[in-house]
Structures are given as structure tokens and as C-alpha cells.
Design an enzyme around this catalytic site. Structure first.
Site, PDB file in Angstrom:
ATOM      1  N   HIS A 194      22.989 141.810  18.190  1.00  0.00           N
ATOM      2  CA  HIS A 194      23.904 140.895  18.894  1.00  0.00           C
ATOM      3  C   HIS A 194      25.183 141.602  19.301  1.00  0.00           C
ATOM      4  O   HIS A 194      26.216 140.964  19.493  1.00  0.00           O
ATOM      5  CB  HIS A 194      24.201 139.665  18.008  1.00  0.00           C
ATOM      6  CG  HIS A 194      23.002 138.790  17.844  1.00  0.00           C
ATOM      7  ND1 HIS A 194      22.987 137.691  17.040  1.00  0.00           N
ATOM      8  CD2 HIS A 194      21.758 138.862  18.390  1.00  0.00           C
ATOM      9  CE1 HIS A 194      21.785 137.127  17.081  1.00  0.00           C
ATOM     10  NE2 HIS A 194      21.024 137.819  17.896  1.00  0.00           N
TER      11      HIS A 194
ATOM     12  N   CYS B 297      40.454 147.469  37.535  1.00  0.00           N
ATOM     13  CA  CYS B 297      39.617 147.328  38.753  1.00  0.00           C
ATOM     14  C   CYS B 297      39.527 145.864  39.173  1.00  0.00           C
ATOM     15  O   CYS B 297      38.925 145.528  40.190  1.00  0.00           O
ATOM     16  CB  CYS B 297      38.219 147.894  38.484  1.00  0.00           C
ATOM     17  SG  CYS B 297      37.115 146.726  37.651  1.00  0.00           S
TER      18      CYS B 297
ATOM     19  N   ASP C 125      30.107 142.102  12.582  1.00  0.00           N
ATOM     20  CA  ASP C 125      31.337 142.370  11.813  1.00  0.00           C
ATOM     21  C   ASP C 125      31.486 143.843  11.407  1.00  0.00           C
ATOM     22  O   ASP C 125      32.505 144.211  10.828  1.00  0.00           O
ATOM     23  CB  ASP C 125      31.384 141.454  10.564  1.00  0.00           C
ATOM     24  CG  ASP C 125      30.118 141.589   9.684  1.00  0.00           C
ATOM     25  OD1 ASP C 125      29.725 140.581   9.062  1.00  0.00           O
ATOM     26  OD2 ASP C 125      29.530 142.690   9.643  1.00  0.00           O
TER      27      ASP C 125
ATOM     28  N   CYS D  98      34.403 145.946  30.688  1.00  0.00           N
ATOM     29  CA  CYS D  98      34.542 145.374  32.035  1.00  0.00           C
ATOM     30  C   CYS D  98      33.161 145.361  32.695  1.00  0.00           C
ATOM     31  O   CYS D  98      32.532 146.419  32.832  1.00  0.00           O
ATOM     32  CB  CYS D  98      35.497 146.218  32.876  1.00  0.00           C
ATOM     33  SG  CYS D  98      35.474 145.748  34.621  1.00  0.00           S
TER      34      CYS D  98
ATOM     35  N   SER E 106      19.331 132.328   8.715  1.00  0.00           N
ATOM     36  CA  SER E 106      18.539 131.085   8.848  1.00  0.00           C
ATOM     37  C   SER E 106      17.307 131.337   9.714  1.00  0.00           C
ATOM     38  O   SER E 106      16.419 130.492   9.801  1.00  0.00           O
ATOM     39  CB  SER E 106      19.418 129.985   9.467  1.00  0.00           C
ATOM     40  OG  SER E 106      19.820 130.401  10.783  1.00  0.00           O
TER      41      SER E 106
ATOM     42  N   ASN F  11      17.339 134.181   0.977  1.00  0.00           N
ATOM     43  CA  ASN F  11      18.234 133.291   1.707  1.00  0.00           C
ATOM     44  C   ASN F  11      18.500 132.046   0.881  1.00  0.00           C
ATOM     45  O   ASN F  11      17.550 131.487   0.289  1.00  0.00           O
ATOM     46  CB  ASN F  11      17.598 132.895   3.052  1.00  0.00           C
ATOM     47  CG  ASN F  11      18.666 132.446   4.041  1.00  0.00           C
ATOM     48  OD1 ASN F  11      19.562 133.212   4.390  1.00  0.00           O
ATOM     49  ND2 ASN F  11      18.588 131.187   4.451  1.00  0.00           N
TER      50      ASN F  11
ATOM     51  N   GLN G 278      21.988 140.961  12.934  1.00  0.00           N
ATOM     52  CA  GLN G 278      22.507 140.013  13.924  1.00  0.00           C
ATOM     53  C   GLN G 278      24.038 139.955  13.834  1.00  0.00           C
ATOM     54  O   GLN G 278      24.678 139.298  14.646  1.00  0.00           O
ATOM     55  CB  GLN G 278      21.934 138.611  13.670  1.00  0.00           C
ATOM     56  CG  GLN G 278      20.415 138.572  13.723  1.00  0.00           C
ATOM     57  CD  GLN G 278      19.872 137.245  13.252  1.00  0.00           C
ATOM     58  OE1 GLN G 278      19.750 136.281  14.012  1.00  0.00           O
ATOM     59  NE2 GLN G 278      19.572 137.170  11.958  1.00  0.00           N
TER      60      GLN G 278
HETATM   61  N1  APR Z   1      23.252 134.757  -0.092  1.00  0.00           N
HETATM   62  C1  APR Z   1      22.086 134.379   0.494  1.00  0.00           C
HETATM   63  N2  APR Z   1      22.027 133.592   1.598  1.00  0.00           N
HETATM   64  C2  APR Z   1      23.202 133.181   2.114  1.00  0.00           C
HETATM   65  C3  APR Z   1      24.463 133.514   1.551  1.00  0.00           C
HETATM   66  C4  APR Z   1      24.450 134.338   0.395  1.00  0.00           C
HETATM   67  N3  APR Z   1      25.591 134.737  -0.199  1.00  0.00           N
HETATM   68  N4  APR Z   1      25.436 132.928   2.303  1.00  0.00           N
HETATM   69  C5  APR Z   1      24.801 132.253   3.289  1.00  0.00           C
HETATM   70  N5  APR Z   1      23.473 132.400   3.169  1.00  0.00           N
HETATM   71  C6  APR Z   1      22.427 131.913   4.064  1.00  0.00           C
HETATM   72  C7  APR Z   1      22.564 130.468   4.469  1.00  0.00           C
HETATM   73  O1  APR Z   1      21.774 129.672   3.607  1.00  0.00           O
HETATM   74  C8  APR Z   1      22.036 130.469   5.904  1.00  0.00           C
HETATM   75  O2  APR Z   1      20.703 130.015   5.980  1.00  0.00           O
HETATM   76  O3  APR Z   1      22.567 132.678   5.233  1.00  0.00           O
HETATM   77  C9  APR Z   1      22.069 131.944   6.345  1.00  0.00           C
HETATM   78  C10 APR Z   1      22.993 132.195   7.509  1.00  0.00           C
HETATM   79  O4  APR Z   1      22.423 131.538   8.614  1.00  0.00           O
HETATM   80  P1  APR Z   1      23.298 131.342   9.943  1.00  0.00           P
HETATM   81  O5  APR Z   1      24.632 130.809   9.567  1.00  0.00           O
HETATM   82  O6  APR Z   1      22.449 130.604  10.906  1.00  0.00           O
HETATM   83  O7  APR Z   1      23.557 132.831  10.471  1.00  0.00           O
HETATM   84  P2  APR Z   1      22.544 133.772  11.246  1.00  0.00           P
HETATM   85  O8  APR Z   1      21.146 133.512  10.819  1.00  0.00           O
HETATM   86  O9  APR Z   1      23.066 135.139  11.121  1.00  0.00           O
HETATM   87  O10 APR Z   1      22.727 133.263  12.761  1.00  0.00           O
HETATM   88  C11 APR Z   1      22.079 134.005  13.765  1.00  0.00           C
HETATM   89  O11 APR Z   1      23.288 132.718  15.416  1.00  0.00           O
HETATM   90  O12 APR Z   1      25.243 131.775  16.042  1.00  0.00           O
HETATM   91  C12 APR Z   1      24.427 132.837  16.278  1.00  0.00           C
HETATM   92  O13 APR Z   1      25.014 134.966  17.059  1.00  0.00           O
HETATM   93  C13 APR Z   1      25.114 134.142  15.929  1.00  0.00           C
HETATM   94  O14 APR Z   1      24.165 136.111  14.916  1.00  0.00           O
HETATM   95  C14 APR Z   1      24.290 134.701  14.794  1.00  0.00           C
HETATM   96  C15 APR Z   1      22.948 134.024  14.993  1.00  0.00           C
HETATM   97 ZN    ZN Z   2      36.760 147.468  35.551  1.00  0.00          ZN
END
Ligand code: APR
Ligand code: ZN
Length: 252
Positions: free
Chosen positions: A119, A154, A104, A127, A193, A217, A101
Site C-alpha cells: 500500500h 511544475c 508506517d 507529483c 482483518s 489475529n 499493507q
Molecule cells: N494482535 C493481533 N491482532 C491485532 C492486534 C494485536 N495486537 N491489534 C489489532 N489486531 C487485529 C484486529 O483484530 C483486526 O482484525 O488486526 C486487524 C487489523 O485489521 P484492519 O484494521 O482492517 O487493518 P488492515 O487489515 O491492515 O487493513 C487493510 O485497509 O484501510 C485500509 O489501507 C488500509 O492497509 C489498510 C487496509
Molecule cells: Zn511536478
């Protein structure tokens, strides 16, 4: 709770292993995630990044998007041991697909190849009218030079290549992700998450098709009760330990 040896044994025994990653993979690289305490959605308003706002108010949308983007792409961001571990599993033939997702680019920078970007990517903008594409740095220069929203020759207004809220995910990527989840023997969800669909539904697809679900997680996820193995550990420690153990098992 599980441990790296148990997860490694499941991976070593499996034919098809698929990983799904989220922003938690990159926090050890210095990029804040979205929903942890102090995450990006504490600083920015999610509603600023809808496709509707890009269309209605492209100039302010771009200002906000470039501020958010600066957190993801400040110069010295590099892959961390969690990215390296997944790249190693792939190189050792123990990981068949990496669904991410994240926008980066750090999985590619770590050497992962079988990456499906659900994503989109944060490195370019396209464009919508003619398909011309520019690097995000060029878009940033135009915005910072006072041009307002970066506009194509354009006349179209460039849109970042990250999927915005309210926008469809790239169809080919989602199709491949579903195919991979259906075929997985082990589905490893790490650093997410799992709250944003359709990506958050992929572990359900995997379980329904007989996969062993592993969730690594820090925070609890909605799959806590359905996962076969759960580790509430930092991915940058847990995943390298798994990759090391898988390599040992493969050498036997
Ligand atoms: N090790 C393990 N877990 C981690 C660590 C780590 N070092 N750092 C953070 N986390 C966990 C957090 O506990 C959290 O539950 O990673 C999870 C990240 O969750 P989100 O911040 O919701 O990110 P993500 O799940 O990628 O979000 C999905 O939401 O906002 C949109 O497009 C955006 O791609 C993103 C999508
Ligand atoms: Zn264009």
C-alpha cells in the site's frame, strides 16, 4: 486454536516462508488499526481518502490525510516485539518475504529487509505530473503555512505515496507478492482483518498453491475455516514466542 510451538515447527520445516502483515502489527506501538473498536475508521471517513477526492478537492483531501497521517507518524512511534520477531526470523533465514499493507515504516525500522510495501509508504509525496518527490513533513509545512494543497513547481498537486482507495496497487509490488504467495510453503497472515483486496486474496493464492496457512489475529477473519492454524492472540506476544521456538529448533 494453535500455539507458538506448532507454528514454529511448521516454519522450521518449510523451505519458503512468507508473512503478510496489517495494522494489527502496529497497535502495540501505539498506532490504532482501522477496523477494531475505536479504530481509525471510527474517527475518519474512508471515503475521504479516495483517489477521486484527491483529484476533485485536493485541499480538503490533504487536510484530512494529514490528520490521519498524524496518528501513524507521531514522533515517538517505534517498532514493537511483533516487528522485532519478524525481523529476527528473516535474519535467522526463516522468513523469505514480508508483504505488508502498513505504511508506517516500522518493519524497516525493526530491521526487516525483504519487505514488499503493498500500500505504498506514508513518508513521502510525489507529483503525478513530473515525478518530483518530497518528504511528507515538507508537504505538511506547506499545508500548515496556508498554501493549501502542496503544489509542485511544475504546477502538479503532490499526492501522498500511500495507495488511495480506488487506486491501483504498485504493479511490481503486487506481482512480487503474488509470486511469493504462490511459492510459499507456509503463509503467515498476522494482524490483518484480510478484508481489503487484492492483499486479502493473497492467503487464498497461497492455499491454492499448497501452502500451510497460519492466521494470527485478535478478531476472526474470513479464512478461519480454511487456515491450518489460527491464533486469536496478540501478535506482540505470539510472534516473539514463535521466533524463540524456531531459533531453538534450528539450534538442535
Ligand atoms: N494482535 C493481533 N491482532 C491485532 C492486534 C494485536 N495486537 N491489534 C489489532 N489486531 C487485529 C484486529 O483484530 C483486526 O482484525 O488486526 C486487524 C487489523 O485489521 P484492519 O484494521 O482492517 O487493518 P488492515 O487489515 O491492515 O487493513 C487493510 O485497509 O484501510 C485500509 O489501507 C488500509 O492497509 C489498510 C487496509
Ligand atoms: Zn511536478
Amino acid at each position: 486454536m494453535t500455539d507458538p510451538d506448532t507454528v514454529a515447527a511448521a516454519i522450521a520445516d518449510a523451505d519458503e516462508v512468507v508473512a503478510l502483515t496489517g495494522a494489527g502489527l502496529s497497535t502495540a506501538s501505539g498506532i490504532p488499526d482501522f477496523r477494531s473498536e475505536g479504530g481509525l475508521w471510527d474517527e475518519f471517513d474512508e471515503d475521504a481518502f479516495t483517489v477521486r477526492r484527491y483529484r476533485a478537492d485536493p485541499e480538503r483531501f490533504w487536510d484530512d490525510w494529514l490528520s490521519l497521517h498524524a496518528h501513524l507518524f507521531d514522533g515517538d512511534v517505534a517498532p514493537n516485539p511483533a516487528h522485532d520477531a519478524l525481523a529476527r526470523l528473516e535474519q535467522d533465514g526463516q522468513l523469505d518475504a514480508l508483504l505488508t499493507q502498513n505504511v508506517d515504516g516500522l518493519h524497516l525500522a525493526a530491521g526487516s529487509d525483504a519487505v514488499v510495501h503493498l500500500h505504498g509508504t506514508g513518508t513521502s509525496a510525489t507529483c503525478p505530473d513530473c515525478g518530483a518527490s518530497i518528504p511528507v513533513e515538507a508537504a505538511r509545512e506547506r499545508v500548515e503555512s496556508g498554501e493549501g494543497a502542496p503544489t509542485c513547481d511544475c504546477g502538479g498537486v503532490y499526492k501522498p505515496d500511500t495507495v488511495l482507495f480506488g487506486e491501483q496497487l504498485p504493479a511490481a509490488a503486487m506481482q512480487e507478492a503474488r509470486r511469493r504467495a504462490e511459492a510459499a510453503d507456509v503463509f503467515l497472515a498476522a494482524g490483518s482483518s484480510l478484508t481489503v483486496d487484492p492483499a486479502g486474496l493473497l492467503p487464498d493464492t497461497a492455499i491454492r498453491n499448497g501452502a500451510t496457512l497460519v492466521v494470527v489475529n485478535l478478531d476472526r477473519t474470513k479464512y478461519a475455516g480454511r487456515a491450518d492454524h489460527v491464533a486469536r492472540e496478540p501478535v506482540e506476544a505470539f510472534l516473539p514466542a514463535v521466533a524463540d521456538r524456531v531459533a531453538e529448533l534450528a539450534d538442535r
